[in-house]
Enzyme design. Sequence first.
Site, short mmCIF file in Angstrom:
data_model
loop_
_atom_site.label_atom_id
_atom_site.label_comp_id
_atom_site.label_asym_id
_atom_site.label_seq_id
_atom_site.Cartn_x
_atom_site.Cartn_y
_atom_site.Cartn_z
N GLU A 1 -28.58 37.89 -7.66
CA GLU A 1 -29.51 37.12 -6.84
C GLU A 1 -30.92 37.20 -7.40
OE1 GLU A 1 -31.04 36.62 -2.21
OE2 GLU A 1 -30.04 38.47 -2.83
N LYS B 1 -32.15 44.20 4.91
CA LYS B 1 -30.97 45.07 4.97
C LYS B 1 -31.28 46.51 4.55
CE LYS B 1 -27.66 41.31 4.16
NZ LYS B 1 -28.60 40.19 3.90
#
Length: 538
Positions: free
Chosen positions: A440, A460
């Site tokens: 990513e 997260k």
Amino acid sequence: MAASSLVSPLFSGLLSACMSVNCRRNHSFDSSMFSSSKIIETCAGRRKFKSKCSSRSSQSHGTEIFSSCGSKMMQGLTSSCILFKPQSRNWNCLPKRRAAHSGEAMSIAVQPAEEITVKKKHGTRQRRIVVTGMGVVTPLGHDADLFYSSLLEGISGITEIESFDCDQFPTRIAGEIKSFSTDGWVAPKLSKKMDKFMLYLLTAGKKALADGGITEDVMDELNKAKCGVLIGSAMGGMKVFYDAIEALRISYRKMNPFCVPFATTNMGSAMLAADLGWMGPNYSISTACATSNFCILNAADHISRGDADVMLCGGSDAAVIPIGLGGFVACRALSQRNSDPTKASRPWDISRDGFVMGEGAGVLLLEELEHAKKRGAEIYAEFLGGSLTCDAYHMTEPRPDGAGVILCIEKALAQSGVSREDVNYINAHATSTPAGDLKEYQALLHCFGNNPELKVNSTKSMIGHLLGAAGAVEAVAVIQAIRTGWVHPNINLENPDEGVDMNVLVGPKKERFDIKAALSNSFGFGGHNSSIIFAPYK
């Protein structure tokens, strides 16, 4: 019951598969084929074929979400008016509105592709869409302001699991919700029967309404036929279903009569709509950990097309149970840093060893701009658009070339009418897995690497991975960053992986930041990619 047309994505899938095969046969990947200009060229070249594929395409009139071949993918999802008799509503329970690069070689280019040429307007949307309310249930609290304050302070919600004995498992930590009550939000009779994912969903949904100033008086004035609910779940009612299986070992007579409906992913949206009396679009989408973003995008499309004026949308999951933990342990996907739970989720850090499960719900109240202004709603941010793609590569692993993510981001920019220079904040999917974080990151540099203002973080790192709820909870974090002018830190990023630029990633402390446009990514098992874009309302 009315249903909109459904256009099959089969042709799109075949093309994607062919592209994947060609890439593997050539043993290389030409990043130029995914440059912005060629994506648009390809889409334009397919339009004639697309019109032949769908006999009803001339009847559609909403925002188009293009697949890699240019055919419509999600617009025809079935909407239904579920004629339930509304439950007795306890609107007194709603509180008053609150005031006011890695060691592994990559074949894609590091420099961004040629910018898509778009007019700087609100994409193809004819009706502007704004966020007027937010509701959350998270390991860091069940109020959107408290939740974001904890994120800004770098507080971790990862702890040892207490709800069941997990000594047999190599992972014994999670972003577990320790204290939760449905008092004032869900009828006691229902709360005893429902799965937690439904309880989280109903509570977060009603909190979003209260936060958006939808009082009893406002509710009475709403056109219920143009109010909808689209809240999904990746896992559904796992606990209800598991309990039913255990009861069946004794006798079917011991089974919960609600086990089937309460295990399905759509029933949370259905029950919330029945309680509110909302008869507009109502269904759920389940695309693993990309669920929330898919729901938000489709809810926005319903508003854009005029199907609805108001939509509650997002996701909810409650998989921190033995079967959920065991399943992900079997996948070898979870961190085993049991001795220090708060340090376990560490996106982009070289010592990351897997993601940490979390649970909860996030719900946004999306509203058509003029509708929101007419009732005097406070506008938190504007939803500009987004995109969906599929890796078409592997069940759980990301594409090594990053093509699916790059395509998704490029399409999101084109659809929303936002230039790459205007996106200066990204809330990344970054789950703390060895492969996913870097792929990513490299895709983000490919698309935005020339932007010196770019800042990237991962929520997260503090709450773990909330599965189907992750995208909506992270969307709340993005909107709060827009409102407050502060972006939260990346905690546990002590030794960045090779090739990761700390000038791009937010540091260990919160940072003051003027957001022009913010992008939030969510990816899911199955190769589902999603990117959504918010900006300050002007």
